[in-house]
Design an enzyme around this catalytic site. Sequence first.
Site, PDB file in Angstrom:
ATOM      1  N   ASP A 118       0.863  -1.183   0.000  1.00 58.41           N
ATOM      2  CA  ASP A 118       0.000   0.000   0.000  1.00 58.41           C
ATOM      3  C   ASP A 118       0.894   1.226   0.000  1.00 58.41           C
ATOM      4  O   ASP A 118       1.953   1.232   0.641  1.00 58.41           O
ATOM      5  CB  ASP A 118      -0.889   0.018   1.253  1.00 58.41           C
ATOM      6  CG  ASP A 118      -2.003  -1.016   1.211  1.00 58.41           C
ATOM      7  OD1 ASP A 118      -2.453  -1.367   0.101  1.00 58.41           O
ATOM      8  OD2 ASP A 118      -2.440  -1.445   2.282  1.00 58.41           O
ATOM      9  N   ASP A 134      -7.201  -1.377  -4.285  1.00 52.64           N
ATOM     10  CA  ASP A 134      -8.221  -0.907  -3.335  1.00 52.64           C
ATOM     11  C   ASP A 134      -9.137   0.130  -3.979  1.00 52.64           C
ATOM     12  O   ASP A 134     -10.350   0.135  -3.743  1.00 52.64           O
ATOM     13  CB  ASP A 134      -7.565  -0.298  -2.096  1.00 52.64           C
ATOM     14  CG  ASP A 134      -6.726  -1.297  -1.318  1.00 52.64           C
ATOM     15  OD1 ASP A 134      -7.016  -2.509  -1.381  1.00 52.64           O
ATOM     16  OD2 ASP A 134      -5.776  -0.855  -0.640  1.00 52.64           O
TER      17      ASP A 134
END
Length: 166
Positions: A118, A134
Site C-alpha cells: 500500500d 483498493d
Amino acid sequence: MSRRTSLCIFAVIAVAAIVLDRLSKAWAVAALPLGTVQGPSLGLVRLTMVHNTGAAFSIGDGFPLFFVGVAAVICAAILAFMLLVRQHRMLGVIAAGLVFGGAVGNAVDRVLYQYVVDFFEFTFFSFPVFNVADICITCGVVLFMVYVVFFMDLGECGQDASEGGR
C-alpha cells in the site's frame, strides 16, 4: 448487451485493473522507502510505503491466506454473475471488472509476499494507506450498488438465452 460482449469488456477491465495495480506497486516498491515515514505529497494524497498483512484498519492482521480465500470467493461470485445473468448493462460489467481486478491484484500480493503493498495516504484525514487495487474495489462496489439498486432486472438472473426474453 450480449453475454459475449459483456464478457469481453469485463475481461479487458479486469486485466487492465490487474496490470495497472501490478505496475503501480512495482514502481512504489522501487521508488519509495518502506515505513510509515510520510513521503512526497500529491495534494490530497501523499506517498507512504507500508506492507499491510491485514485488511483495512489492520483487521485480520497476520492472516494473508484467509484474505486470499475471501478474494477467491468474491471472484467466483463475480464470474457466476457474469455467466448466469443473460444480459448485462455496461455499469454492471464495469463494476464487476473493477472488483475482480482489484481482488486479484491484492490476492497476488498476499500469495507472493504474505502482505499487500500500500502506498497512497490521504493528507486531509486519517484513513488506511491504500493502493490501486483498493481504488478499483471501492469504485467497483459503489458502481455495483448503484447498478443493483437502479438498473438490474432481477428477472434476468438465471435465465438461459433459450428461454426467450430480450
